[in-house]
Design a protein around this motif. Structure first.
Motif, PDB file in Angstrom:
ATOM      1  N   SER A  61       0.849  -0.933   0.827  1.00 58.40           N
ATOM      2  CA  SER A  61      -0.442  -0.037   0.665  1.00 58.40           C
ATOM      3  C   SER A  61       0.947   1.236  -0.340  1.00 58.40           C
ATOM      4  O   SER A  61       1.994   1.069   0.566  1.00 58.40           O
ATOM      5  N   GLN A  63       0.668   3.653   1.975  1.00 56.50           N
ATOM      6  CA  GLN A  63       0.457   3.447   3.050  1.00 56.50           C
ATOM      7  C   GLN A  63       2.031   3.219   3.484  1.00 56.50           C
ATOM      8  O   GLN A  63       3.396   4.132   4.595  1.00 56.50           O
ATOM      9  N   TYR A 398      -1.689   8.340   6.405  1.00 56.95           N
ATOM     10  CA  TYR A 398      -3.726   8.071   6.699  1.00 56.95           C
ATOM     11  C   TYR A 398      -4.735   8.826   6.952  1.00 56.95           C
ATOM     12  O   TYR A 398      -5.419   7.819   6.743  1.00 56.95           O
ATOM     13  N   ASP A 401      -5.937   7.811   3.713  1.00 55.34           N
ATOM     14  CA  ASP A 401      -6.669   6.481   3.361  1.00 55.34           C
ATOM     15  C   ASP A 401      -8.378   6.403   4.253  1.00 55.34           C
ATOM     16  O   ASP A 401      -8.421   6.274   4.115  1.00 55.34           O
TER      17      ASP A 401
END
Length: 429
Positions: A61, A63, A398, A401
């Motif tokens: 991902s 992140q 974060y 997301d």
């Protein structure tokens, strides 16, 4: 003709010639360190352009990829803490060249990674390698340029750093869009320019005026600030103690930490936000390029501004610039990214106002601590700058997301600018 009069004329001519030669040497040293640092970001800011390819190949991902960026930034910050002090001890010449060569090696190692953990490891080692550049180069600038012109000198130095961002943006776009190269080549080709920069730098630069037979500069700002001049050689521990006990300097370090978090938030997220998963659409492409162009030009403007208009007062132009930057970045959040004209203007202004005041931050080290502690001070300042920026990268990922909105990053970076502006108001020379 009177003999004493003739001697006086000869002395005046000698002093004028000496001053002219020194001025020429000042600019030669500044341009040499600028030329070297012009290529340093080819080994650091290429990572943002490789994110899409890395994510697809290793199935991770964004992140989690942010943690690779954080590892690099933290290693860079730790390296700055160490290498700034070493610059005070050994000078810029060797350290910048060693750092550049090691960065080339680590970039190539990253390009041959066969697992994601290898990318994280090599990229962290690259961060430490890159840390041998900025603080040593800053010590060289501090040695060659006095307090009354230091903002201008750092403005030019940072201009080279800003142009380095433009260069890696352009090279990455050409490699990915025109030549359709694999992401791994982003770590192989651009850094070859860094080798060129190191060769030129090593053959031109001298660490301090005394190396060319000139007298050391008297630092006006150091005297005016009441900071004691360093007459005897200090140990590393003594330098660190002096730096860390200076409350005003530590406030400046915290302030630049928030400023640099905003800066890297823009550098990493703007390509992803405007360009998406592939480089298509010339309008979005030019909007992204406006950011580093604004950053480069801002450094020249604010360096001159702090020297002339604000008479070497660094904190005031920083606060004004970052306060305005916070407002501009909020407008980026509001204005649709399809609006080309608005996007171009706002991205340019955001880069100009966010990065420009860095040419006011770095002179605070020799201003508040003295030139002979400037390398240590700049290293500590960069530790704060990249320590906080390293926390910011995964945090911004974060937020994106959780909210499902990439442009939430602009709200967060705007807040960072406001915090940095508020803190720096308490810094006075």
């Amino acid at each position: 003709m009177d003999e004493s009069f003739c001697k006086t004329i000869i002395t005046i001519n000698y002093m004028n010639n000496s001053a002219s030669d020194f001025r020429k040497s000042q600019w030669e040293m500044l341009f040499a360190v600028m030329f070297c640092y012009l290529f340093y970001y080819t080994g650091r800011q290429n990572f943002g352009w490789a994110i899409q390819g890395i994510a697809l190949e290793f199935n991770v991902s964004k992140q989690n990829i942010g943690w690779a960026g954080a590892a690099m930034l933290w290693a860079y910050g730790i390296g700055q803490f160490v290498n700034g002090n070493l610059a005070d001890k050994y000078g810029a010449k060797r350290m910048m060249v060693i750092g550049g060569i090691l960065s080339v090696v680590m970039n190539w190692a990253t390009s041959f990674a066969t697992a994601y953990w290898m990318i994280v490891l090599f990229w962290a080692l690259n961060g430490f390698s890159q840390s041998l550049g900025w603080a040593p180069g800053s010590r060289l600038v501090s040695d060659w340029w006095g307090g009354k012109e230091r903002g201008k000198a750092f403005g030019f130095y940072l201009f080279a750093a800003g142009c380095s961002s433009i260069l890696i943006y352009l090279l990455s776009i050409v490699m990915l869009d025109i030549y359709k190269l694999d992401w791994r080549w982003l770590f192989r080709l651009p850094v070859l320019l860094l080798l060129l920069g190191c060769v030129v730098f090593y053959n031109v630069v001298k660490n301090k005026p005394e190396d060319l037979g000139y007298a050391p500069l008297k630092d006006e700002n150091e005297i005016e600030s009441g900071e004691d001049l360093v007459e005897v050689e200090e140990t590393s521990l003594q330098r660190y103690k002096k730096v860390l006990k200076n409350k005003k300097f530590i406030l400046a370090c915290i302030s630049i930490g928030f400023q640099n978090t905003a800066r890297y938030g823009l550098l990493v997220w703007v390509p992803l936000y405007y360009l998406g998963t592939s480089i298509t659409g010339s309008s979005n492409l030019w909007i992204a390029l406006a950011l580093p162009i604004g950053m480069a030009l801002g450094t020249i403007f604010f360096g001159q501004l702090s020297d002339t208009v604000f008479k070497s007062n660094r904190s005031r132009p920083i606060a004004i610039s970052l306060g305005l930057a916070g407002l501009v970045i909020l407008l980026v959040y509001i204005v649709p990214k399809e609006n080309m004209l608005g996007g171009l203007l706002l991205m340019f202004l955001a880069g100009f106002l966010v990065y420009g005041p860095q040419s006011c931050y770095w002179p605070l080290s020799p201003d508040l601590l003295g030139v002979k502690r400037s390398g240590t001070g700049i290293g500590v300042m960069n530790t704060f700058a990249y320590g906080l920026a390293g926390i910011g990268e995964p945090l911004l990922g974060y937020l994106a997301d959780v909210t499902g909105k990439d442009n939430i990053v602009f709200v967060a970076t705007s807040v960072m600018c406001f915090i940095a502006a508020l803190i720096v108001l308490f810094v006075r020379r």
